[in-house]
Design a protein around this motif. Structure first.
Motif, PDB file in Angstrom:
ATOM      1  N   ILE A 245      27.191  -6.708  57.114  1.00  0.00           N
ATOM      2  CA  ILE A 245      27.307  -5.344  56.807  1.00  0.00           C
ATOM      3  C   ILE A 245      28.650  -4.899  57.414  1.00  0.00           C
TER       4      ILE A 245
ATOM      5  N   SER B 254      30.808  -2.330  58.782  1.00  0.00           N
ATOM      6  CA  SER B 254      30.828  -1.219  59.580  1.00  0.00           C
ATOM      7  C   SER B 254      31.888  -0.424  59.841  1.00  0.00           C
TER       8      SER B 254
ATOM      9  N   TRP C 133      25.610   5.274  50.191  1.00  0.00           N
ATOM     10  CA  TRP C 133      24.948   4.288  51.118  1.00  0.00           C
ATOM     11  C   TRP C 133      23.711   4.863  51.967  1.00  0.00           C
TER      12      TRP C 133
ATOM     13  N   MET D  96      29.051  -0.662  53.057  1.00  0.00           N
ATOM     14  CA  MET D  96      28.212   0.451  53.078  1.00  0.00           C
ATOM     15  C   MET D  96      29.079   1.615  53.029  1.00  0.00           C
TER      16      MET D  96
ATOM     17  N   LEU E  16      20.805   1.496  57.153  1.00  0.00           N
ATOM     18  CA  LEU E  16      21.162   0.228  57.628  1.00  0.00           C
ATOM     19  C   LEU E  16      19.735  -0.369  58.331  1.00  0.00           C
TER      20      LEU E  16
ATOM     21  N   THR F 269      17.400  -1.284  55.613  1.00  0.00           N
ATOM     22  CA  THR F 269      18.138  -2.583  54.978  1.00  0.00           C
ATOM     23  C   THR F 269      17.756  -3.751  55.748  1.00  0.00           C
TER      24      THR F 269
END
Ligand code: IPE
Ligand code: IPE
Ligand code: MG
Length: 256
Positions: free
Chosen positions: A71, A73, A225, A29, A54, A57
C-alpha cells in the motif's frame, strides 16, 4: 467458481470459471482529499475514512489468498503538502499502528516497510520497527507499507549501495545484473507486483515501484479510496484474471 489461491471466494464469475488471484497486489490509495471535499468535509476526514478502507482491504486481500499486499501510504513527494496535512497524516499512521497492530498480528500478517528511513521522526520509525519485529515470524500475507517512499529515491539508494560494493571490490562491474540491482532495492526478496490498482481515476504511477512494475497489470477503478470495498477488490481481481500476460512472448493461448 474455482480459485487458484485463497479461500471463501464469492467474487461474481461464471460457474466453473477459474479466477487467478494475483500473488502481489500493489495499491495507490488515492482520492481521499477529493472524497472529503465532494462531501463538504475537510481533506483530513478523507484520510480518516481512508484508514477504514485500508482495514477492510487488508482483511479481504488475505481472505482472497493474496501473498503480498503493498500500500502506498505516503510518498517522498507528499512532504510538499501543507504542514497541517502532513502532521495529520503522520499522526494517523501512528494511531493506525497503535490501534491496529495487534489485530494485524492476530491475522498472521507480516508487516514490512519500504521507503527511506533516514530522516524520519524517531517516534514514527520506532513504531514501524515495532510492527516489523512483532510480526516478523508470521506466515500469512505480507503487508508492505510504502511510507516516505519514492521509486527514484529507492533506486538511488540501491545504486549507491552497489557503487560502494563495486568500489570495495565486493562485486565486479561485469557482475552487476538485474538480480544485483533488485537485491538492493527495498523490495528485495519480494515478488514483483502482478496487479497495480490506483483509485480515484488518475492514471499515473506517481513514483511508485518503477522498477518492480515493469510487467504489472494496471487497474484504475473510478472510485475514491474511501469508497474502495470488498466488491471493488473482487472486480479488480476479476479484471486481472481476464488479462493476457505475455511478458514479451506470445499468449499462452497462442503458444499452446
Ligand atoms: C491519497 O489521497 C492519500 C495520500 C496521498 C496520503 P490524496 O490526499 O492524494 O487525495 P486527493 O488525490 O487529493 O483527492
Ligand atoms: C500518490 O498520490 C501517493 C499516495 C497515494 C500515497 P498523490 O496524490 O501524492 O499523487 P499525485 O500528486 O496526484 O501524482
Ligand atoms: Mg492524490
Amino acid at each position: 467458481m474455482t480459485v487458484t489461491a485463497g479461500l471463501d471466494v464469492s467474487a461474481p464469475a461464471e460457474a466453473g470459471e477459474r479466477i487467478a488471484v494475483p500473488r502481489h497486489v500493489a495499491v495507490i490509495m488515492d482520492g481521499n482529499g477529493r472524497w472529503a471535499v465532494s462531501r463538504g468535509l475537510p481533506r483530513t476526514e478523507g484520510h480518516r475514512a481512508g484508514v477504514t478502507a485500508l482495514r477492510r482491504t487488508v482483511k479481504h486481500a488475505a481472505r482472497r489468498g493474496v501473498e503480498v499486499l503493498t500500500i502506498f501510504s505516503f510518498s517522498s513527494e507528499n512532504w510538499s503538502r501543507p504542514a497541517a496535512e502532513v502532521g495529520f497524516l503522520m499522526a494517523l499512521l501512528e494511531r493506525f499502528v497503535r490501534r491496529d497492530l495487534a489485530e494485524i498480528h492476530r491475522q498472521n500478517v507480516r508487516v514490512r516497510m519500504i521507503g527511506e528511513r533516514s530522516g524520519l521522526e524517531p517516534s514514527i520509525l520506532s513504531l514501524i520497527e515495532e510492527g516489523e519485529n512483532l510480526t516478523r515470524d508470521n506466515t500469512g500475507m505480507t503487508l508492505v507499507v510504502a511510507f516516505n517512499y519514492g521509486a527514484r529515491n529507492e533506486m538511488v539508494r540501491a545504486m549507491r549501495a552497489l557503487a560502494e560494493d563495486v568500489a570495495a571490490g565486493r562485486i565486479a562491474p561485469a557482475a552487476v545484473d538485474e538480480a544485483a540491482i533488485a537485491a538492493r532495492l527495498d523490495t528485495a526478496s519480494l515478488p514483483d507486483p502482478d496487479l497495480v490498482i490506483r483509485t480515484s481515476g488518475e492514471q499515473r504511477l506517481s513514483n511508485f515501484l518503477l522498477w518492480q512494475s515493469a510487467y504489472s497489470e494496471f487497474y484504475f477503478p473510478d472510485l475514491h479510496w474511501p469508497d474502495f470495498d470488498e466488491a471493488a477488490f473482487d472486480r479488480a481481481i476479476e479484471a486481472y484474471s481476464a488479462r493476457d500476460r505475455r511478458f514479451g512472448g506470445l499468449s499462452a493461448k497462442v503458444a499452446r
